[in-house]
Write a protein that holds these residues in place. Structure first.
Motif, PDB file in Angstrom:
ATOM      1  N   ASP A  36       0.828  -1.211   0.000  1.00  0.00           N
ATOM      2  CA  ASP A  36       0.000   0.000   0.000  1.00  0.00           C
ATOM      3  C   ASP A  36       0.859   1.257   0.000  1.00  0.00           C
ATOM      4  O   ASP A  36       0.570   2.225  -0.702  1.00  0.00           O
ATOM      5  N   TRP A  63      -0.577   7.368   4.616  1.00  0.00           N
ATOM      6  CA  TRP A  63       0.309   8.525   4.504  1.00  0.00           C
ATOM      7  C   TRP A  63       0.845   8.960   5.860  1.00  0.00           C
ATOM      8  O   TRP A  63       2.012   9.326   5.975  1.00  0.00           O
ATOM      9  N   ASN A  64       0.029   8.919   6.888  1.00  0.00           N
ATOM     10  CA  ASN A  64       0.524   9.300   8.214  1.00  0.00           C
ATOM     11  C   ASN A  64       1.562   8.307   8.720  1.00  0.00           C
ATOM     12  O   ASN A  64       2.510   8.700   9.414  1.00  0.00           O
ATOM     13  N   LYS A  74       3.769  16.231   5.654  1.00  0.00           N
ATOM     14  CA  LYS A  74       2.383  16.640   5.468  1.00  0.00           C
ATOM     15  C   LYS A  74       2.311  18.158   5.428  1.00  0.00           C
ATOM     16  O   LYS A  74       2.890  18.841   6.275  1.00  0.00           O
ATOM     17  N   VAL A 130       0.994   4.241  -3.022  1.00  0.00           N
ATOM     18  CA  VAL A 130       0.717   5.672  -2.890  1.00  0.00           C
ATOM     19  C   VAL A 130       1.948   6.516  -3.195  1.00  0.00           C
ATOM     20  O   VAL A 130       1.832   7.604  -3.774  1.00  0.00           O
ATOM     21  N   THR A 187      -5.009  14.169  -0.093  1.00  0.00           N
ATOM     22  CA  THR A 187      -5.998  13.259   0.472  1.00  0.00           C
ATOM     23  C   THR A 187      -6.387  13.737   1.870  1.00  0.00           C
ATOM     24  O   THR A 187      -5.937  14.780   2.327  1.00  0.00           O
ATOM     25  N   GLU A 188      -7.206  12.936   2.538  1.00  0.00           N
ATOM     26  CA  GLU A 188      -7.631  13.290   3.889  1.00  0.00           C
ATOM     27  C   GLU A 188      -6.440  13.348   4.838  1.00  0.00           C
ATOM     28  O   GLU A 188      -5.537  12.518   4.775  1.00  0.00           O
ATOM     29  N   ASP A 225      -6.103  12.578   7.836  1.00  0.00           N
ATOM     30  CA  ASP A 225      -5.925  11.452   8.753  1.00  0.00           C
ATOM     31  C   ASP A 225      -5.710  10.119   8.026  1.00  0.00           C
ATOM     32  O   ASP A 225      -5.867   9.058   8.623  1.00  0.00           O
ATOM     33  N   ASP A 226      -5.309  10.176   6.750  1.00  0.00           N
ATOM     34  CA  ASP A 226      -5.074   8.955   5.986  1.00  0.00           C
ATOM     35  C   ASP A 226      -4.025   8.095   6.703  1.00  0.00           C
ATOM     36  O   ASP A 226      -2.903   8.547   6.947  1.00  0.00           O
TER      37      ASP A 226
END
Length: 68
Positions: free
Chosen positions: A4, A28-29, A39, A8, A21-22, A24-25
């Motif tokens: 994953d 990514w976080n 971020k 990304v 994206t959001e 709180d993804d």
């Protein structure tokens, strides 16, 4: 890197090294926590741009090489 994360990061690198994206993804976080991304605030509430760091690019390249 997980599959994953690879997915990304690959998408971000193909799009000017940014992914919107959001905020709180979880994927990514997780990359941010590992030092593989940073971020930046987005133009909408609850959204962020994620940018792959040099360390993230290296980890991505190593993951790609190990998959061959």
């Amino acid at each position: 890197m997980t599959l994953d994360e690879i997915s990304v990061v690959k998408h971000a690198l193909k799009n000017g090294n940014r992914f919107y994206t959001e905020s709180d993804d979880p994927i990514w976080n997780g990359l941010v926590n590992k030092g593989y991304a940073v971020k930046r605030g987005g133009w909408e509430d609850g959204m962020s741009y994620f940018i792959v760091t040099d360390e993230g690019k290296e980890a991505f390249e190593q993951s790609q090489a190990s998959m061959k």
